[in-house]
Design a protein around this motif. Structure first.
Motif, PDB file in Angstrom:
ATOM      1  N   ARG A  85       0.841  -1.213   0.000  1.00 47.07           N
ATOM      2  CA  ARG A  85       0.000   0.000   0.000  1.00 47.07           C
ATOM      3  C   ARG A  85       0.873   1.259   0.000  1.00 47.07           C
ATOM      4  O   ARG A  85       0.604   2.209  -0.720  1.00 47.07           O
ATOM      5  CB  ARG A  85      -0.925   0.009   1.216  1.00 47.07           C
ATOM      6  N   ARG A  86       1.923   1.240   0.814  1.00 48.92           N
ATOM      7  CA  ARG A  86       2.798   2.408   0.932  1.00 48.92           C
ATOM      8  C   ARG A  86       3.469   2.744  -0.398  1.00 48.92           C
ATOM      9  O   ARG A  86       3.681   3.902  -0.725  1.00 48.92           O
ATOM     10  CB  ARG A  86       3.859   2.155   1.999  1.00 48.92           C
ATOM     11  N   HIS A  87       3.815   1.716  -1.181  1.00 44.99           N
ATOM     12  CA  HIS A  87       4.534   1.932  -2.441  1.00 44.99           C
ATOM     13  C   HIS A  87       3.653   1.726  -3.671  1.00 44.99           C
ATOM     14  O   HIS A  87       4.169   1.617  -4.785  1.00 44.99           O
ATOM     15  CB  HIS A  87       5.769   1.029  -2.498  1.00 44.99           C
ATOM     16  N   ASN A  88       2.335   1.628  -3.462  1.00 49.05           N
ATOM     17  CA  ASN A  88       1.370   1.489  -4.557  1.00 49.05           C
ATOM     18  C   ASN A  88       1.700   0.294  -5.469  1.00 49.05           C
ATOM     19  O   ASN A  88       1.736   0.419  -6.691  1.00 49.05           O
ATOM     20  CB  ASN A  88       1.294   2.791  -5.362  1.00 49.05           C
ATOM     21  N   ILE A  89       1.930  -0.866  -4.836  1.00 48.16           N
ATOM     22  CA  ILE A  89       2.193  -2.112  -5.557  1.00 48.16           C
ATOM     23  C   ILE A  89       0.996  -3.030  -5.350  1.00 48.16           C
ATOM     24  O   ILE A  89       0.532  -3.206  -4.223  1.00 48.16           O
ATOM     25  CB  ILE A  89       3.486  -2.787  -5.040  1.00 48.16           C
TER      26      ILE A  89
END
Length: 132
Positions: A95-99
């Motif tokens: 979620r933090r790195h939009n993966i």
């Protein structure tokens, strides 16, 4: 039980186990992007080429805890019964790195196998049997 009966029982168990193993391993890989190199980092490559099956009492048992295939790829030496502990951490990082983190119900993953096999069959048919 005689030798012949033992052999037949062994072959039956191997037949059933081989189908189970194929379903468990392939439902987390075949529908994913395992084609040509996409110049992704190692972490992104693991997420792009594997998917999880929703956790639950049956799914955990049926897959031998390999329904956490993403975590299995990221931490291959982690005991399978502990993979569920790493899942929330991996999801948070994604979620933090939009993966994208793919986790589907068991029947959806089975259906994805069939769709991908149909797609592969169409490619083969069109390449070798389709005449113009």
């Amino acid at each position: 039980m005689g030798a012949w009966s033992s052999f037949k029982l062994y072959m039956l168990v191997r037949f059933l186990e081989s189908h189970w193993f194929t379903y468990v391993t392939q439902m987390s890989h075949i529908p994913m992007a395992v084609d040509n190199e996409q110049h992704r980092g190692w972490f992104q490559q693991q997420l792009a080429t594997s998917a999880n099956v929703e956790p639950g009492l049956f799914n955990d048992w049926f897959t031998g805890h390999l329904n956490f295939q993403i975590e299995h790829h990221l931490f291959p030496t982690m005991p399978r019964h502990n993979l569920h502990k790493a899942a929330p951490l991996v999801q948070s990082l994604c979620r933090r790195h939009n993966i994208e983190y793919v986790c589907n119900p068991l029947l959806t993953q089975f259906a994805n196998i069939l769709r991908q096999l149909e797609k592969s069959g169409d490619i083969y048919y069109n390449a070798y049997w389709q005449t113009d």
